[in-house]
Design a protein around this motif. Structure first.
Motif, mmCIF file in Angstrom:
data_model
loop_
_atom_site.group_PDB
_atom_site.id
_atom_site.type_symbol
_atom_site.label_atom_id
_atom_site.label_comp_id
_atom_site.label_asym_id
_atom_site.label_seq_id
_atom_site.Cartn_x
_atom_site.Cartn_y
_atom_site.Cartn_z
ATOM 1 N N UNK A 1 0.849 -1.183 0.000
ATOM 2 C CA UNK A 1 0.000 0.000 0.000
ATOM 3 C C UNK A 1 0.888 1.237 0.000
ATOM 4 N N UNK A 2 0.321 2.356 -0.374
ATOM 5 C CA UNK A 2 1.076 3.613 -0.362
ATOM 6 C C UNK A 2 1.500 3.920 1.066
ATOM 7 N N UNK A 3 2.693 4.461 1.213
ATOM 8 C CA UNK A 3 3.165 4.768 2.565
ATOM 9 C C UNK A 3 4.042 6.011 2.554
ATOM 10 N N UNK A 4 4.163 6.579 3.731
ATOM 11 C CA UNK A 4 5.064 7.700 3.966
ATOM 12 C C UNK A 4 6.026 7.264 5.045
ATOM 13 N N UNK A 5 7.310 7.348 4.759
ATOM 14 C CA UNK A 5 8.337 7.106 5.774
ATOM 15 C C UNK A 5 8.793 8.463 6.280
ATOM 16 N N UNK A 6 8.555 8.704 7.561
ATOM 17 C CA UNK A 6 8.883 9.976 8.185
ATOM 18 C C UNK A 6 10.180 9.813 8.960
ATOM 19 N N UNK A 7 11.053 10.800 8.840
ATOM 20 C CA UNK A 7 12.305 10.799 9.600
ATOM 21 C C UNK A 7 12.208 11.927 10.619
ATOM 22 N N UNK A 8 12.386 11.555 11.897
ATOM 23 C CA UNK A 8 12.284 12.541 12.971
ATOM 24 C C UNK A 8 13.649 12.830 13.568
ATOM 25 N N UNK A 9 13.715 13.937 14.251
ATOM 26 C CA UNK A 9 14.900 14.320 14.999
ATOM 27 C C UNK A 9 14.952 13.433 16.245
ATOM 28 N N UNK A 10 15.929 12.547 16.321
ATOM 29 C CA UNK A 10 16.014 11.574 17.418
ATOM 30 C C UNK A 10 16.143 12.249 18.777
ATOM 31 N N UNK A 11 16.851 13.369 18.851
ATOM 32 C CA UNK A 11 17.004 14.043 20.137
ATOM 33 C C UNK A 11 15.668 14.542 20.663
ATOM 34 N N UNK A 12 14.851 15.101 19.788
ATOM 35 C CA UNK A 12 13.537 15.584 20.209
ATOM 36 C C UNK A 12 12.623 14.406 20.540
ATOM 37 N N UNK A 13 12.640 13.373 19.689
ATOM 38 C CA UNK A 13 11.803 12.186 19.915
ATOM 39 C C UNK A 13 12.097 11.577 21.282
ATOM 40 N N UNK A 14 13.360 11.501 21.640
ATOM 41 C CA UNK A 14 13.730 10.865 22.911
ATOM 42 C C UNK A 14 13.263 11.680 24.116
ATOM 43 N N UNK A 15 12.984 12.952 23.930
ATOM 44 C CA UNK A 15 12.476 13.776 25.031
ATOM 45 C C UNK A 15 10.978 13.616 25.244
ATOM 46 N N UNK A 16 10.281 13.074 24.248
ATOM 47 C CA UNK A 16 8.832 12.921 24.342
ATOM 48 C C UNK A 16 8.469 11.681 25.146
ATOM 49 N N UNK A 17 7.391 11.770 25.919
ATOM 50 C CA UNK A 17 6.895 10.584 26.596
ATOM 51 C C UNK A 17 5.957 9.837 25.642
ATOM 52 N N UNK A 18 5.446 8.717 26.102
ATOM 53 C CA UNK A 18 4.628 7.857 25.239
ATOM 54 C C UNK A 18 3.410 8.584 24.671
ATOM 55 N N UNK A 19 2.701 9.319 25.512
ATOM 56 C CA UNK A 19 1.488 10.003 25.051
ATOM 57 C C UNK A 19 1.802 11.092 24.033
ATOM 58 N N UNK A 20 2.910 11.784 24.190
ATOM 59 C CA UNK A 20 3.297 12.809 23.218
ATOM 60 C C UNK A 20 3.684 12.162 21.883
#
Length: 169
Positions: free
Chosen positions: A91-110
């Motif tokens: 199926x069509x998909x989008x692969x998103x690349x995030x800033x790992x430093x910011x991602x690691x600061x987020x909790x599960x709900x964020x």
């Protein structure tokens, strides 16, 4: 005679209920996320079928457009993306690349909120989402069965690293 009829009626009713197997509603399944590798080289050298945050189409808007999400994402979490059109077996998909430093600061709900908002946007254009870091680790997915209305979707978040609900409460 009346007692025999009552007994026989009760016996037949009980027999009918016991011999009938229960009817279960068949729920359409949600496909598993694509296991295709992230193609980071497409970020610098996109092919005809793939679009990235750096792809500019002078004739029309690129679908799905993630520019608004990128500009409004917390602390520039969304860094780049690659869109893949549907093929015969994917199926069509989008692969998103995030800033790992910011991602690691987020909790599960964020993280869940970010993936849900992103997935809701691309689902409306017929895409599923996978979230990666630049080390090509899959961090989350938003996968839908788009053949039913309303679409059935599932979010999976790799909880490796930061456990618990953190500061959301």
């Amino acid at each position: 005679m009346r007692q025999l009829a009552l007994f026989f009626g009760t016996y037949l009713t009980t027999l009918c209920f016991l011999s009938t197997s229960p009817l279960l509603a068949k729920t359409p399944s949600i496909p598993v996320p694509s296991d295709a590798p992230l193609e980071l080289d497409l970020l610098t050298n996109p092919k005809d079928s793939a679009n990235t945050a750096n792809t500019i189409n002078q004739e029309q808007l690129t679908v799905p457009s993630l520019w608004w999400i990128k500009e409004t994402s917390e602390n520039k979490l969304l860094d780049n993306w690659i869109t893949y059109p549907a093929t015969n077996n994917q199926t069509a998909r989008v692969d998103v690349v995030v800033n790992q430093q910011i991602w690691s600061l987020l909790d599960y709900l964020e993280r869940y909120d970010f993936v849900n908002r992103l997935g809701s946007v691309v689902r409306n254009h017929g895409y599923n989402v996978r979230v990666f870091n630049y080390q090509q680790e899959r961090l989350a997915t938003y996968t839908c069965n788009l053949n039913v209305n309303p679409a059935l979707c599932r979010i999976e978040i790799n909880s490796q690293g930061k456990f618990g609900l953190g500061r959301s409460f």
